[in-house]
Design a protein around this motif. Structure first.
Motif, PDB file in Angstrom:
ATOM      1  N   ARG A 139       0.856  -1.183   0.000  1.00 45.98           N
ATOM      2  CA  ARG A 139       0.000   0.000   0.000  1.00 45.98           C
ATOM      3  C   ARG A 139       0.897   1.240   0.000  1.00 45.98           C
ATOM      4  N   SER A 140       0.746   2.133   0.951  1.00 41.95           N
ATOM      5  CA  SER A 140       1.582   3.338   0.969  1.00 41.95           C
ATOM      6  C   SER A 140       2.714   3.221   1.978  1.00 41.95           C
ATOM      7  N   ARG A 141       2.996   1.986   2.420  1.00 39.35           N
ATOM      8  CA  ARG A 141       4.028   1.792   3.440  1.00 39.35           C
ATOM      9  C   ARG A 141       5.426   1.799   2.830  1.00 39.35           C
ATOM     10  N   SER A 142       6.379   2.245   3.623  1.00 42.58           N
ATOM     11  CA  SER A 142       7.766   2.313   3.183  1.00 42.58           C
ATOM     12  C   SER A 142       8.477   0.996   3.454  1.00 42.58           C
ATOM     13  N   LYS A 143       9.287   0.558   2.502  1.00 43.66           N
ATOM     14  CA  LYS A 143      10.107  -0.634   2.703  1.00 43.66           C
ATOM     15  C   LYS A 143      11.263  -0.364   3.661  1.00 43.66           C
ATOM     16  N   ALA A 144      11.467   0.895   4.035  1.00 45.37           N
ATOM     17  CA  ALA A 144      12.520   1.237   4.985  1.00 45.37           C
ATOM     18  C   ALA A 144      12.039   1.153   6.433  1.00 45.37           C
ATOM     19  N   ALA A 145      10.774   0.754   6.645  1.00 44.16           N
ATOM     20  CA  ALA A 145      10.204   0.647   7.991  1.00 44.16           C
ATOM     21  C   ALA A 145      10.046  -0.820   8.375  1.00 44.16           C
ATOM     22  N   PRO A 146      10.623  -1.268   9.489  1.00 45.63           N
ATOM     23  CA  PRO A 146      10.508  -2.682   9.887  1.00 45.63           C
ATOM     24  C   PRO A 146       9.073  -3.180   9.995  1.00 45.63           C
ATOM     25  N   ALA A 147       8.173  -2.350  10.501  1.00 44.96           N
ATOM     26  CA  ALA A 147       6.785  -2.786  10.685  1.00 44.96           C
ATOM     27  C   ALA A 147       6.107  -3.137   9.369  1.00 44.96           C
ATOM     28  N   THR A 148       6.599  -2.575   8.272  1.00 49.92           N
ATOM     29  CA  THR A 148       6.001  -2.849   6.965  1.00 49.92           C
ATOM     30  C   THR A 148       5.969  -4.345   6.678  1.00 49.92           C
ATOM     31  N   TYR A 149       7.052  -5.042   6.967  1.00 54.00           N
ATOM     32  CA  TYR A 149       7.148  -6.461   6.623  1.00 54.00           C
ATOM     33  C   TYR A 149       6.262  -7.312   7.528  1.00 54.00           C
ATOM     34  N   VAL A 150       6.260  -7.008   8.795  1.00 58.57           N
ATOM     35  CA  VAL A 150       5.415  -7.752   9.732  1.00 58.57           C
ATOM     36  C   VAL A 150       3.944  -7.545   9.399  1.00 58.57           C
ATOM     37  N   ASP A 151       3.557  -6.296   9.188  1.00 61.34           N
ATOM     38  CA  ASP A 151       2.148  -5.981   8.942  1.00 61.34           C
ATOM     39  C   ASP A 151       1.674  -6.503   7.586  1.00 61.34           C
ATOM     40  N   ALA A 152       2.493  -6.303   6.543  1.00 56.19           N
ATOM     41  CA  ALA A 152       2.074  -6.734   5.206  1.00 56.19           C
ATOM     42  C   ALA A 152       2.007  -8.254   5.112  1.00 56.19           C
ATOM     43  N   LEU A 153       2.962  -8.948   5.720  1.00 53.67           N
ATOM     44  CA  LEU A 153       2.908 -10.411   5.706  1.00 53.67           C
ATOM     45  C   LEU A 153       1.713 -10.919   6.504  1.00 53.67           C
ATOM     46  N   ALA A 154       1.400 -10.257   7.599  1.00 50.08           N
ATOM     47  CA  ALA A 154       0.228 -10.660   8.385  1.00 50.08           C
ATOM     48  C   ALA A 154      -1.045 -10.540   7.557  1.00 50.08           C
ATOM     49  N   GLU A 155      -1.096  -9.541   6.678  1.00 50.13           N
ATOM     50  CA  GLU A 155      -2.281  -9.350   5.841  1.00 50.13           C
ATOM     51  C   GLU A 155      -2.486 -10.492   4.854  1.00 50.13           C
ATOM     52  N   VAL A 156      -1.407 -11.198   4.524  1.00 52.86           N
ATOM     53  CA  VAL A 156      -1.546 -12.334   3.602  1.00 52.86           C
ATOM     54  C   VAL A 156      -1.494 -13.663   4.358  1.00 52.86           C
ATOM     55  N   GLY A 157      -1.664 -13.596   5.680  1.00 54.96           N
ATOM     56  CA  GLY A 157      -1.793 -14.814   6.466  1.00 54.96           C
ATOM     57  C   GLY A 157      -0.512 -15.373   7.034  1.00 54.96           C
ATOM     58  N   VAL A 158       0.581 -14.611   6.970  1.00 50.65           N
ATOM     59  CA  VAL A 158       1.852 -15.062   7.537  1.00 50.65           C
ATOM     60  C   VAL A 158       2.042 -14.368   8.881  1.00 50.65           C
ATOM     61  N   ASP A 159       1.868 -15.116   9.952  1.00 55.49           N
ATOM     62  CA  ASP A 159       1.948 -14.527  11.287  1.00 55.49           C
ATOM     63  C   ASP A 159       3.342 -14.604  11.895  1.00 55.49           C
ATOM     64  N   GLU A 160       4.218 -15.395  11.294  1.00 55.20           N
ATOM     65  CA  GLU A 160       5.576 -15.548  11.812  1.00 55.20           C
ATOM     66  C   GLU A 160       6.562 -15.333  10.671  1.00 55.20           C
ATOM     67  N   VAL A 161       7.412 -14.303  10.787  1.00 55.62           N
ATOM     68  CA  VAL A 161       8.320 -13.958   9.687  1.00 55.62           C
ATOM     69  C   VAL A 161       9.591 -14.797   9.693  1.00 55.62           C
ATOM     70  N   GLU A 162       9.820 -15.573  10.742  1.00 55.02           N
ATOM     71  CA  GLU A 162      11.025 -16.398  10.795  1.00 55.02           C
ATOM     72  C   GLU A 162      11.080 -17.339   9.592  1.00 55.02           C
ATOM     73  N   GLY A 163      12.218 -17.362   8.920  1.00 57.39           N
ATOM     74  CA  GLY A 163      12.384 -18.209   7.750  1.00 57.39           C
ATOM     75  C   GLY A 163      12.055 -17.518   6.443  1.00 57.39           C
ATOM     76  N   TRP A 164      11.477 -16.309   6.507  1.00 60.33           N
ATOM     77  CA  TRP A 164      11.226 -15.533   5.290  1.00 60.33           C
ATOM     78  C   TRP A 164      12.464 -14.704   4.964  1.00 60.33           C
ATOM     79  N   THR A 165      12.707 -14.519   3.672  1.00 57.69           N
ATOM     80  CA  THR A 165      13.896 -13.801   3.211  1.00 57.69           C
ATOM     81  C   THR A 165      13.497 -12.683   2.269  1.00 57.69           C
ATOM     82  N   LEU A 166      14.043 -11.492   2.504  1.00 60.15           N
ATOM     83  CA  LEU A 166      13.895 -10.394   1.548  1.00 60.15           C
ATOM     84  C   LEU A 166      15.116 -10.369   0.647  1.00 60.15           C
TER      85      LEU A 166
END
Length: 227
Positions: A139-166
């Motif tokens: 959406r309008s979130r910055s990729k420079a903000a840590p919360a972006t990854y947690v929040d955006a992944l949660a929106e697609v059903g990923v509640d645990e970011v461990e094991g995900w790679t950017l």
């Protein structure tokens, strides 16, 4: 890198399309230079800083910083419609389809993690490979903000970011992802080099010069481990 790969976030400009970041910088510099001459080496640091931000905020910040804030609509239209620059067009990186195949074989989800707008012309390169559901909802979130990854992944059903790679070329995006708990791989290209990674080294797990190198690092190349 150790442990199973549970999912991959792929940046578009500079990773999926290895030459796109260079073309965007070239087009941006040409646009600015036509209006108020500026050496490339003066613009490049500004350009590198904004690539992790949403387009509107990124271009507005850069243009305002050089006294050209009212040029945003024209530059946004030019970059959004970019089909070629200097005789080159954005193209998919070598090894891209093999990378997707390796992930599919191992049932590893791949999401596009990009700040480009939906109507960006170069986005059409992805149509044969991804649907709208395969894009991380930044959406309008910055990729420079840590919360972006947690929040955006949660929106697609990923509640645990461990094991995900950017996998990205922006050290600022990689820093944020690392702080959020993801693994990080920086892909170097004609704009971002290993020199750019050095100040951010504790946030960058690995550097690679191509998608085949990324596949090898993640263990999804042919013959790699299937965890």
């Amino acid at each position: 890198m150790t442990g199973p790969v549970r999912g991959v976030l792929l940046d578009f400009d500079g990773v999926i399309s290895g030459n796109a970041t260079g073309l965007l910088f070239g087009a941006t510099h040409a646009f600015i230079d036509r209006r108020a001459p500026m050496p490339e080496e003066c613009l490049l640091p500004l350009f590198k800083q904004i690539t992790a931000f949403p387009m509107r905020e990124a271009l507005t910040m850069m243009l305002s910083g050089i006294g050209m804030g009212d040029e945003f609509p024209a530059l946004a239209a030019e970059l959004g419609g970019l089909r070629e620059f200097g005789g080159r067009s954005p193209e998919l990186s070598e090894g891209f389809t093999e990378f997707l195949g390796g992930c599919a074989e191992r049932e590893i989800p791949v999401l596009v993690c990009s700040t480009m707008d939906r109507d960006t012309v170069r986005r059409a390169l992805l149509d044969p490979y991804f649907t709208a559901d395969d894009f991380l909802p930044l959406r309008s979130r910055s990729k420079a903000a840590p919360a972006t990854y947690v929040d955006a992944l949660a929106e697609v059903g990923v509640d645990e970011v461990e094991g995900w790679t950017l996998v990205d070329d922006s050290p600022f995006a990689l820093r944020a992802a690392k702080l959020a708990g993801l693994r990080t791989v920086m892909v170097t290209n004609e704009v971002f080099t290993e020199e750019d990674a050095r100040p951010h080294r504790r946030f960058v797990d690995e550097c690679a010069g191509s998608l085949p190198e990324v596949a090898a690092l993640l263990g999804i190349a042919d013959g790699g481990p299937h965890e």
